[in-house]
Scaffold this motif. Structure first.
Motif, PDB file in Angstrom:
ATOM      1  N   VAL A  91      -1.402   6.485  -8.929  1.00 40.20           N
ATOM      2  CA  VAL A  91      -1.445   5.858 -10.250  1.00 40.20           C
ATOM      3  C   VAL A  91      -1.012   6.869 -11.304  1.00 40.20           C
ATOM      4  O   VAL A  91      -1.563   7.967 -11.395  1.00 40.20           O
ATOM      5  CB  VAL A  91      -2.854   5.333 -10.577  1.00 40.20           C
ATOM      6  CG1 VAL A  91      -2.951   4.921 -12.045  1.00 40.20           C
ATOM      7  CG2 VAL A  91      -3.199   4.146  -9.679  1.00 40.20           C
ATOM      8  N   ILE A 139      -8.321   0.601 -14.879  1.00 38.73           N
ATOM      9  CA  ILE A 139      -7.978   1.403 -13.708  1.00 38.73           C
ATOM     10  C   ILE A 139      -9.236   1.897 -12.999  1.00 38.73           C
ATOM     11  O   ILE A 139      -9.223   2.160 -11.795  1.00 38.73           O
ATOM     12  CB  ILE A 139      -7.068   2.572 -14.123  1.00 38.73           C
ATOM     13  CG1 ILE A 139      -5.727   2.022 -14.643  1.00 38.73           C
ATOM     14  CG2 ILE A 139      -6.815   3.536 -12.962  1.00 38.73           C
ATOM     15  CD1 ILE A 139      -4.860   3.060 -15.329  1.00 38.73           C
ATOM     16  N   ASP A 152       0.842  -1.185   0.000  1.00 36.73           N
ATOM     17  CA  ASP A 152       0.000   0.000   0.000  1.00 36.73           C
ATOM     18  C   ASP A 152       0.885   1.245   0.000  1.00 36.73           C
ATOM     19  O   ASP A 152       1.965   1.258   0.593  1.00 36.73           O
ATOM     20  CB  ASP A 152      -0.894   0.019   1.245  1.00 36.73           C
ATOM     21  CG  ASP A 152      -1.981  -1.040   1.186  1.00 36.73           C
ATOM     22  OD1 ASP A 152      -2.191  -1.617   0.116  1.00 36.73           O
ATOM     23  OD2 ASP A 152      -2.618  -1.286   2.232  1.00 36.73           O
ATOM     24  N   LYS A 169     -11.600   0.241 -11.967  1.00 33.31           N
ATOM     25  CA  LYS A 169     -11.896  -0.656 -10.846  1.00 33.31           C
ATOM     26  C   LYS A 169     -11.143  -0.232  -9.585  1.00 33.31           C
ATOM     27  O   LYS A 169     -11.681  -0.331  -8.472  1.00 33.31           O
ATOM     28  CB  LYS A 169     -11.541  -2.095 -11.217  1.00 33.31           C
ATOM     29  CG  LYS A 169     -12.410  -2.690 -12.314  1.00 33.31           C
ATOM     30  CD  LYS A 169     -12.008  -4.139 -12.593  1.00 33.31           C
ATOM     31  CE  LYS A 169     -12.886  -4.758 -13.670  1.00 33.31           C
ATOM     32  NZ  LYS A 169     -12.512  -6.174 -13.938  1.00 33.31           N
ATOM     33  N   LEU A 170      -9.904   0.219  -9.746  1.00 35.69           N
ATOM     34  CA  LEU A 170      -9.130   0.695  -8.596  1.00 35.69           C
ATOM     35  C   LEU A 170      -9.742   1.972  -8.029  1.00 35.69           C
ATOM     36  O   LEU A 170      -9.761   2.178  -6.815  1.00 35.69           O
ATOM     37  CB  LEU A 170      -7.677   0.942  -9.002  1.00 35.69           C
ATOM     38  CG  LEU A 170      -6.832  -0.290  -9.329  1.00 35.69           C
ATOM     39  CD1 LEU A 170      -5.498   0.127  -9.937  1.00 35.69           C
ATOM     40  CD2 LEU A 170      -6.591  -1.123  -8.069  1.00 35.69           C
ATOM     41  N   THR A 197      -8.015   7.082 -16.493  1.00 34.69           N
ATOM     42  CA  THR A 197      -8.543   6.158 -15.485  1.00 34.69           C
ATOM     43  C   THR A 197      -9.683   5.317 -16.042  1.00 34.69           C
ATOM     44  O   THR A 197     -10.537   4.835 -15.302  1.00 34.69           O
ATOM     45  CB  THR A 197      -8.998   6.915 -14.224  1.00 34.69           C
ATOM     46  OG1 THR A 197      -9.992   7.892 -14.577  1.00 34.69           O
ATOM     47  CG2 THR A 197      -7.829   7.617 -13.556  1.00 34.69           C
ATOM     48  N   ILE A 223      -4.867  -5.791 -12.008  1.00 33.75           N
ATOM     49  CA  ILE A 223      -5.763  -4.802 -11.407  1.00 33.75           C
ATOM     50  C   ILE A 223      -6.812  -5.503 -10.549  1.00 33.75           C
ATOM     51  O   ILE A 223      -7.081  -5.097  -9.403  1.00 33.75           O
ATOM     52  CB  ILE A 223      -6.414  -3.937 -12.505  1.00 33.75           C
ATOM     53  CG1 ILE A 223      -5.364  -2.994 -13.109  1.00 33.75           C
ATOM     54  CG2 ILE A 223      -7.590  -3.138 -11.945  1.00 33.75           C
ATOM     55  CD1 ILE A 223      -5.835  -2.261 -14.361  1.00 33.75           C
ATOM     56  N   LEU A 277      -5.276  -6.607  -7.297  1.00 39.08           N
ATOM     57  CA  LEU A 277      -5.065  -5.502  -6.356  1.00 39.08           C
ATOM     58  C   LEU A 277      -6.362  -5.108  -5.668  1.00 39.08           C
ATOM     59  O   LEU A 277      -6.382  -4.835  -4.459  1.00 39.08           O
ATOM     60  CB  LEU A 277      -4.465  -4.301  -7.090  1.00 39.08           C
ATOM     61  CG  LEU A 277      -2.978  -4.381  -7.417  1.00 39.08           C
ATOM     62  CD1 LEU A 277      -2.579  -3.239  -8.360  1.00 39.08           C
ATOM     63  CD2 LEU A 277      -2.130  -4.323  -6.142  1.00 39.08           C
ATOM     64  N   VAL A 278      -7.440  -5.073  -6.424  1.00 38.35           N
ATOM     65  CA  VAL A 278      -8.746  -4.770  -5.836  1.00 38.35           C
ATOM     66  C   VAL A 278      -9.123  -5.853  -4.827  1.00 38.35           C
ATOM     67  O   VAL A 278      -9.581  -5.566  -3.717  1.00 38.35           O
ATOM     68  CB  VAL A 278      -9.815  -4.641  -6.935  1.00 38.35           C
ATOM     69  CG1 VAL A 278     -11.214  -4.562  -6.315  1.00 38.35           C
ATOM     70  CG2 VAL A 278      -9.560  -3.413  -7.803  1.00 38.35           C
ATOM     71  N   SER A 325      -8.942   2.462  -3.906  1.00 41.09           N
ATOM     72  CA  SER A 325      -7.526   2.092  -3.769  1.00 41.09           C
ATOM     73  C   SER A 325      -6.569   3.230  -4.086  1.00 41.09           C
ATOM     74  O   SER A 325      -5.384   3.138  -3.785  1.00 41.09           O
ATOM     75  CB  SER A 325      -7.206   0.914  -4.702  1.00 41.09           C
ATOM     76  OG  SER A 325      -7.994  -0.219  -4.398  1.00 41.09           O
ATOM     77  N   VAL A 326      -7.077   4.299  -4.714  1.00 42.43           N
ATOM     78  CA  VAL A 326      -6.211   5.340  -5.273  1.00 42.43           C
ATOM     79  C   VAL A 326      -6.427   6.666  -4.542  1.00 42.43           C
ATOM     80  O   VAL A 326      -7.560   7.105  -4.363  1.00 42.43           O
ATOM     81  CB  VAL A 326      -6.494   5.530  -6.781  1.00 42.43           C
ATOM     82  CG1 VAL A 326      -5.575   6.588  -7.380  1.00 42.43           C
ATOM     83  CG2 VAL A 326      -6.337   4.198  -7.519  1.00 42.43           C
TER      84      VAL A 326
END
Length: 217
Positions: A48, A60, A16, A62-63, A53, A35, A38-39, A68-69
């Motif tokens: 990122v 991306i 993280d 989804k992140l 995006t 990806i 990571l999710v 996550s971002v």
């Protein structure tokens, strides 16, 4: 010979708070299995660097949806309303960089340059806080390199030592990002014996690739 890892294993390698260079062009040429992994592991506080995006539920995006971002450096976010909403609410810090400038800043990090000179942004808000340099009577802005802790890239195929071949628009950012990440994780569709990929088709040599994902099922 590269040992192929599962997507979940690769996601566990990425702590993280990391800065991620993620390849793709509106999710085309993005490392989708990485990806998703990571999710799934609940990645947080990621920066990122990418062209865009994508869109909610794709690449991306989804992140972004997963929270996550915390920072995005990209050329546009126009097709992802979730990124826009989170920027307005202050959940995500967004740094918009002109597309040509973005890819050249990434390239500069990959080849060890101290920055690039560009006239793009002169006389606009983009110029604020940046150094102006004159060359032969012409003014330019100094734009600093953009590297990442990890480069997450997709490829059409890899061979057993990690040489990568790309397809279509995956050429746009993936090969450049592969040079600018401290650790490079590549997600090929297939993995083939050495020699199957023509030397002329290799755009990222295996020496740059640290980890390969298992071939797609």
């Amino acid at each position: 010979m590269k040992h192929a890892v599962k997507a979940a294993e690769a996601a566990e390698m990425i702590p993280d708070g990391s800065t991620l260079l993620i390849g793709g062009f509106m999710a085309v040429g993005s490392p989708h299995r990485l990806i998703d992994a990571l999710v799934a592991r609940g990645a947080k506080n990621m920066t990122v660097i990418a062209n865009d995006t994508a869109m909610p539920g794709r690449g991306i995006g989804k992140l972004i949806s997963a929270g996550s971002v915390t920072k995005v450096i990209a050329s546009h976010i126009g097709l992802n309303p979730e990124t826009q909403q989170k920027m307005i609410s202050g959940e995500i810090d967004v740094d918009l960089v002109p597309q040509g400038t973005l890819v050249e800043r990434i390239r500069a990090a990959g080849v060890g340059l101290g920055g690039i000179l560009t006239p793009t942004g002169l006389g606009t808000l983009v110029e604020e806080g940046k150094q102006r340099i004159e060359v032969d009577g012409k003014a330019y802005l100094l734009e600093t390199p953009l590297g990442g802790d990890f480069a997450l890239i997709a490829a059409h195929q890899a061979d057993y030592v990690g040489n990568l071949e790309y397809s279509l628009t995956a050429h746009n950012f993936n090969p450049i990002m592969a040079m600018a990440g401290s650790t490079v994780i590549a997600e090929p569709q297939t993995i083939v014996p050495v020699g199957v990929i023509s030397p002329d088709a290799v755009k990222t040599p295996g020496i740059l690739v640290d980890h390969l994902l298992e071939r797609a099922h």
